[in-house]
Design a protein around this motif. Sequence first.
Motif, short mmCIF file in Angstrom:
data_model
loop_
_atom_site.label_atom_id
_atom_site.label_comp_id
_atom_site.label_asym_id
_atom_site.label_seq_id
_atom_site.Cartn_x
_atom_site.Cartn_y
_atom_site.Cartn_z
N GLU A 18 0.83 -1.21 0.00
CA GLU A 18 0.00 0.00 0.00
C GLU A 18 0.87 1.26 0.00
OE1 GLU A 18 -0.38 -2.58 1.99
OE2 GLU A 18 -2.25 -3.43 1.18
N ARG A 19 1.97 1.24 0.76
CA ARG A 19 2.85 2.40 0.81
C ARG A 19 3.53 2.62 -0.54
NH1 ARG A 19 5.53 5.25 4.75
NH2 ARG A 19 3.57 4.96 5.84
N VAL A 20 3.94 1.53 -1.18
CA VAL A 20 4.55 1.63 -2.51
C VAL A 20 3.56 2.23 -3.50
CG1 VAL A 20 5.47 0.33 -4.46
CG2 VAL A 20 6.21 -0.22 -2.13
N ASN A 21 2.30 1.82 -3.41
CA ASN A 21 1.28 2.38 -4.30
C ASN A 21 1.06 3.87 -4.04
OD1 ASN A 21 0.79 -0.02 -5.67
ND2 ASN A 21 -0.79 -0.69 -4.23
N VAL A 22 1.18 4.27 -2.78
CA VAL A 22 1.08 5.70 -2.45
C VAL A 22 2.21 6.48 -3.10
CG1 VAL A 22 1.25 7.39 -0.58
CG2 VAL A 22 -0.20 5.38 -0.31
N TYR A 23 3.42 5.92 -3.04
CA TYR A 23 4.55 6.56 -3.70
C TYR A 23 4.30 6.69 -5.20
CZ TYR A 23 7.65 6.22 0.40
OH TYR A 23 8.24 6.39 1.62
N ARG A 24 3.77 5.64 -5.81
CA ARG A 24 3.52 5.66 -7.25
C ARG A 24 2.48 6.70 -7.61
NH1 ARG A 24 3.14 -0.90 -7.53
NH2 ARG A 24 5.37 -1.36 -7.85
N LEU A 25 1.39 6.76 -6.83
CA LEU A 25 0.35 7.76 -7.11
C LEU A 25 0.90 9.17 -6.92
CD1 LEU A 25 -2.77 6.09 -5.43
CD2 LEU A 25 -2.36 6.43 -7.88
N LEU A 27 4.03 10.10 -7.37
CA LEU A 27 4.88 10.39 -8.53
C LEU A 27 4.04 10.75 -9.74
CD1 LEU A 27 7.69 7.69 -8.31
CD2 LEU A 27 7.90 10.13 -7.90
N LEU A 28 2.94 10.03 -9.95
CA LEU A 28 2.07 10.32 -11.09
C LEU A 28 1.49 11.73 -10.98
CD1 LEU A 28 0.60 9.38 -13.65
CD2 LEU A 28 -1.19 8.44 -12.18
N ALA A 29 1.00 12.08 -9.79
CA ALA A 29 0.40 13.39 -9.60
C ALA A 29 1.44 14.50 -9.74
CB ALA A 29 -0.27 13.46 -8.23
N ILE A 30 2.59 14.33 -9.10
CA ILE A 30 3.63 15.36 -9.15
C ILE A 30 4.19 15.49 -10.56
CG2 ILE A 30 5.93 15.99 -8.31
CD1 ILE A 30 5.15 14.62 -5.66
N GLY A 31 4.46 14.35 -11.21
CA GLY A 31 4.98 14.39 -12.57
C GLY A 31 4.03 15.08 -13.53
N ALA A 32 2.73 14.76 -13.41
CA ALA A 32 1.73 15.40 -14.28
C ALA A 32 1.65 16.90 -14.00
CB ALA A 32 0.37 14.75 -14.08
N LEU A 33 1.72 17.27 -12.74
CA LEU A 33 1.65 18.69 -12.37
C LEU A 33 2.85 19.47 -12.89
CD1 LEU A 33 0.21 20.93 -10.74
CD2 LEU A 33 1.56 20.22 -8.76
N LEU A 34 4.02 18.84 -12.90
CA LEU A 34 5.23 19.54 -13.29
C LEU A 34 5.47 19.57 -14.79
CD1 LEU A 34 7.77 18.36 -10.55
CD2 LEU A 34 6.29 20.36 -10.56
N TYR A 35 4.92 18.62 -15.53
CA TYR A 35 5.29 18.50 -16.94
C TYR A 35 4.15 18.74 -17.93
CZ TYR A 35 9.98 16.91 -15.88
OH TYR A 35 11.28 16.87 -15.45
N ALA A 109 7.43 9.12 -17.05
CA ALA A 109 7.75 7.69 -16.92
C ALA A 109 9.15 7.47 -16.35
CB ALA A 109 7.61 7.00 -18.27
N MET A 110 10.09 8.38 -16.63
CA MET A 110 11.44 8.24 -16.09
C MET A 110 11.42 8.22 -14.57
SD MET A 110 14.17 7.68 -17.79
CE MET A 110 15.18 8.05 -16.37
N GLY A 111 10.56 9.01 -13.96
CA GLY A 111 10.45 8.98 -12.50
C GLY A 111 10.03 7.61 -12.00
N PHE A 112 9.09 6.97 -12.70
CA PHE A 112 8.64 5.63 -12.31
C PHE A 112 9.75 4.60 -12.48
CE2 PHE A 112 4.64 7.75 -12.66
CZ PHE A 112 3.79 7.08 -11.79
N ALA A 131 13.53 10.06 -7.62
CA ALA A 131 12.61 10.35 -8.72
C ALA A 131 12.17 11.81 -8.70
CB ALA A 131 11.39 9.42 -8.64
N LEU A 132 11.91 12.35 -7.51
CA LEU A 132 11.52 13.76 -7.41
C LEU A 132 12.67 14.67 -7.82
CD1 LEU A 132 9.48 13.86 -4.07
CD2 LEU A 132 8.63 13.66 -6.40
#
Length: 482
Positions: A18-25, A27-35, A109-112, A131-132
């Motif tokens: 569950e914690r790993v999935n939180v990290y993935r979500l 990254l998805l949110a931050i990556g989308a916000l930044l790019y 995707a590079m962050g993932f 990744a951040l």
Amino acid sequence: MQAATPPISPDKTPPSKERVNVYRLALLAIGALLYLPGLGSYGPLDPTDSFLSKPAAIVESGNYLLPMINYEPWLDKPILYFWAVAACQNLLGDTAFAGRIFTALTAIAMGFVIFASARRFIGAKQAFVAALVFYSFPLSSALGHESLTDMPLTLFMSSGLLALFYYHKKGNLLVLMLGYLALALAFLCKGPIAVILVAAILGLHIAITSGSLSGFWQSIWQLKPLWGLALIFAVNAPWYFAANAGTNGKFFMDFFITQNFGRMVGTVNHQQPFWFYIPVVLGGLFPWSLILFSSPSFNKRLFAQRTKLSDSASFVLLQIVWACFVLLLFSAIKTKLPTYILPAMAPLAILTGRAAFIAARSALKSRLGLKISAIVLFVAVLVFNVLTFKLTGWVGLFLKQQQLLLGFLLVGSLVYMGAIFAGKIRRALCILLAIGAISVALPCAKPHLAFYQDRQMPVIHSPYKSKSKAATSLLSSAWSQL
């Protein structure tokens, strides 16, 4: 006396699924916000972005065999990137956003990829920070907002290298085949350079960590290189042979001889001195270059004990070999562009993430390097505030448009410096991460827009601008000679 670098080990308690999935979500949110925001707010940027973001000739003609620019075959690059951009424009329309979305998605995707690979060796927390850090590198962010082949190449090459290393240490045939497939896509994106780099980096790492020549060759053959070459050949051969046949052999000469070999020996263009990438790295990683070089993520024991390293230590050593090899190789090659060293950003991000953890966890509160880095950051931000009133051109225009941001950065750098001098290293690093994300990645569309307003719009609206196909063909020919 400086404290010793702590032993390299992953987080003590592996995170739950569950914690790993939180990290993935996250990254998805931050990556989308930044790019993604502002990706289509500016028109095509000369020279390369304006060509690669507009493969209209391919879409209009339906001829997907050869890359085309200004309705003329362009043999400098393979076809994969053009296929991807053409697919995006078929789905989203002929817009600047559609022309750049593929590059932005590969940057996200590079962050993932960094997180998925690094967490297996150095822990999820360090991998998440790495990744951040990659997302907030100025060089990563700038190239993630343009239509260029370098970010997809970096994604495929990094995925391939990290997958092969994972198989080398932990097995899993599926990961190995996915790694070779990633290298096949890299070959179809920009040619043989990715395969050459991965083979050299991984081979050098195995040579350093092997205790004997027989051990070296055993490790190499365990990677099933013949299977990998067969897969790369199977993916690439149909298009490469068809492109060569369709141009009566001209593609082979233009792409492999002129572009690849010619750039290596410096007979094409963009010749620069050996030290060219030093300021590129210092600025392209800023402000994280301050942490990377003031709190190193490695020590001499990595090399002294290189044949008896743990998997975690071996992973860190791979990042060192990877980053140094890319930087030294492209420094030695005469033809240089800032985009060429993008493949070094993944290992530099991982090393920077580790350096941040070393600074936060070790007895480094009195470390002189961190204090100097805080002062340098404050002075750099102060200089940018002063230059707002001095510089002209697109840089001056961008700084004038970002006065509120510059004021925030001045305050933020003061707070960061105060936390460093107070010995609150973890808090300081969190502040630096926020500064990096807010100041580098979030407004990254703005300098592109300023460049477009200052350089492109006067040309586009010039009364002397010809819109004929003959003129665009002439410009395309001139560009090919640069």
